[in-house]
Scaffold this active site. Structure first.
Site, mmCIF file in Angstrom:
data_model
loop_
_atom_site.group_PDB
_atom_site.id
_atom_site.type_symbol
_atom_site.label_atom_id
_atom_site.label_comp_id
_atom_site.label_asym_id
_atom_site.label_seq_id
_atom_site.Cartn_x
_atom_site.Cartn_y
_atom_site.Cartn_z
ATOM 1 C CD GLU B 55 -1.847 -2.143 1.325
ATOM 2 O OE1 GLU B 55 -0.602 -3.384 1.527
ATOM 3 O OE2 GLU B 55 -2.959 -3.061 1.139
ATOM 4 C CG PHE B 80 -4.343 -3.017 5.212
ATOM 5 C CD1 PHE B 80 -4.628 -3.584 6.648
ATOM 6 C CD2 PHE B 80 -5.120 -4.427 4.952
ATOM 7 C CE1 PHE B 80 -4.747 -4.518 7.280
ATOM 8 C CE2 PHE B 80 -5.757 -5.352 5.272
ATOM 9 C CZ PHE B 80 -5.821 -5.573 6.628
#
Lengths: 277, 314
Positions: B55, B80
């Site tokens: 991410e 996330f």
């Protein structure tokens, strides 16, 4: 257009002196980290990058991403010397309202293509995005990213190393400012060759070189040019505080602010250095 | 309940496909596992990039694409994307104010069986504090579809919160009147103002029906734009009603409730009661069970409205 090494050395010396002056005036900023990357920047901005100070945003320019935000003063002084903006801007570095903030702001400073660090390990990921966008636009231009060795401790850096390879971003050239001595290094590996091998294992090409020697930098980049389809990494061996003897190689004084006397001493030394060339 | 059983997250790929044909700079970055890949990636494989679950790099690459002139949407699991990617969103998107549209998928408590780790009840708070960040929480598929289409032209960072659980339809298919800073008065009333977003809009409408039977006329405002808030609609309403209830699938801390309380507190103080998750993380369970367990229901809104109404400003 390849320049005489003496021309680049003179530019680097001018930039170093401006860096010492601007950090001295601001009484804030990382001097040793800035001095270590001056030669790399002089080489990039006069020898390598296709950029135009008169038209800083022309579309097919090469992009440069400063991941090592601590070296911002060196980038600022380089851009000023290259006439992207008035040299006078340097003297308000880090002041309230100044164009030259502690870390470079993207697209607000002529010649600055991307946000310049501040938080470690972000430049390469941004460079990846730029490279994908430029490739989508069928632009042949390259994306250079200069990262500090300290940033290799960040997970996001390695995420970006993997992604650059996965997306076959061969327009990417990552230059790593490798200033630690073998004894200090530890992370991620002590020897330059072991480090290059590590990067290569992710699908990159990588070469080590002397980050204070223009022909070594140029030679390594030419070698990397042969690795089509792969992102490129130059591991540039440097010294913190390069050019100022009482700062050189000393990472402990990194964040120390020089008093007036030491600023003068540093300037005198840098002026002397210029003559023999 | 609608027969199709569509979630706001389902709108993501569909909306991108609908705008991609007319804007070739639209690109999507997708994170997470294959389960989160959108139909956009099938229709436009050359304009969709997935680098796995990384991410932080996902956000950085989105910033780079925006700097390179592309019209970027980036999506992954909300927990996330906003959690791991927080520093990257802050440094590379919010501070330089780049036009990156961040879609948090599977957001909220109704991520369901996965449990506390996946259920983000703080993403609105995390994104809302950034100066210049637009935060959108659509109530249904239609609202999500329209918002995604309409933010493609917004030259600023946007966070849009999308859920994985099917939601009942609130809006007529094809309704496109949704914009940053906007809100929708879904029912007019003079007794109590119900400010809600996301899955709680449908609950608030049900609560308004119950309140009507008790002779309290509730005004229901879908505050799908949590930042910037639909300031005028909210203040006009509380001037008439003198009390307010907020409802959201989020922690009480930092969400729509606190935003509304701070707006009214500074301009026209009225009692504000919050229906939200108080000081507890989520846990595994089915979406309907979780809604019930954490009190994200019409009946909770009704009792909060009664309390607010008794304390109302006269």
């Amino acid at each position: 257009m390849l320049r005489e090494p003496s021309f680049l050395a003179e530019k680097a010396s001018e930039i170093r002196r401006d860096v010492v002056r601007m950090i001295g005036l601001a009484r804030s900023g990382r001097l040793a980290s800035s001095l270590s990357i001056v030669d790399i920047l002089a080489w990039l901005y006069w020898d390598v990058l296709s950029v135009d100070p008169a038209d800083p945003w022309f579309e097919s320019r090469d992009r440069f991403v400063l991941s090592k935000g601590r070296g911002a003063p060196a980038l600022y002084a380089t851009l000023a010397n290259r006439k992207f903006f008035e040299r006078d801007e340097l003297w308000s570095y880090r002041r309230l309202g100044a164009m030259l903030q502690g870390y470079p702001q993207a697209l607000r400073i002529p010649g600055v293509d991307a946000p310049g660090g501040g938080s470690f390990g972000m430049g390469l990921g941004i460079a990846n995005g730029l490279a994908i966008a430029l490739r989508r636009g069928r632009s042949p231009c390259r994306v250079f990213c200069l990262a500090g060795e300290e940033e290799l401790q960040e997970g996001a850096f390695w995420e970006a190393v993997i992604a650059a390879s996965r997306f076959c971003l061969d327009s990417i050239c990552l230059v790593i400012d490798r200033y630690r001595t073998k004894e200090e290094a530890g992370i991620p590996s002590a020897s330059d060759e072991a480090f290059c091998e590590k990067i290569r294992s992710f699908g990159w090409t990588a070469e080590a070189c002397d980050g204070h020697d223009f022909s070594s930098l140029g030679g390594a980049l030419r070698l990397l040019g042969q690795g089509a389809g792969r992102p490129k990494c130059l591991l540039a061996r440097t010294r913190l505080g390069k050019g100022v003897s009482f700062l050189e190689g000393d990472s402990s004084g990194e964040s120390e602010v020089l008093d007036r006397e030491r600023v003068d001493k540093a300037l005198r030394e840098l002026e002397k250095e210029e003559d023999p060339l | 309940m609608n027969a199709a059983g569509r979630s706001t997250g389902d709108a993501y790929g569909h909306a991108l496909i609908s705008i991609a044909a007319s804007d070739e700079r639209i690109v999507a970055l997708e994170g997470g596992d294959a389960a989160w890949s959108s139909p956009f990636s099938e229709s436009y494989p050359e304009r969709c990039f997935n680098a796995g679950g990384a991410e932080q790099n996902l956000i950085l690459t989105a910033a780079g694409l925006a700097l390179g002139g592309d019209n970027v949407f980036v999506s992954s699991y909300a927990a996330f994307l906003t959690g791991k990617g927080y520093d990257q969103i802050r440094t590379a998107v919010a501070i330089p104010s780049l036009p990156v549209r961040i879609a948090g998928l599977g957001a909220g408590l109704t991520a369901g069986e996965e449990g506390a780790c996946h259920q983000t009840l703080e993403d609105i708070a995390l994104m809302r504090v950034f100066p210049g960040m637009t935060v959108l929480v659509p109530a249904d598929y239609t609202a999500a579809f329209a918002l995604l289409k309409n933010v493609a032209g917004v030259q600023k960072p946007v966070y849009i919160r999308l859920g994985a659980a099917a939601t009942p339809d609130v809006y007529e298919e094809g309704d496109e009147a949704f914009f940053p800073g906007g809100g929708r008065v879904l029912r007019e009333g003079t007794g109590v103002t119900l400010c809600c977003c996301g899955i709680m809009v449908h609950e608030a409408l049900r609560a308004a029906d119950v309140l009507a039977r008790q002779n309290i006329s509730a005004e229901v405002i879908d505050c799908y734009s949590v930042s910037p808030l639909p300031v005028q609609a909210i203040l006009d309403s509380v001037h008439r009603t003198g009390c307010c209830v907020t409802a959201e699938e989020h922690f009480a801390s930092g969400g729509l409730g606190e935003a509304v309380a701070s707006l009214t507190g500074a301009n026209y103080p009225v009692p504000v009661k919050m229906v939200a998750v108080f000081d507890k993380f989520g846990q595994s369970g089915s979406p309907p069970e979780l809604k019930e367990y954490y009190g994200l229901t019409a009946s909770q809104i009704v009792s909060a409205a009664m309390q607010a109404w008794i304390m109302r400003r006269r």
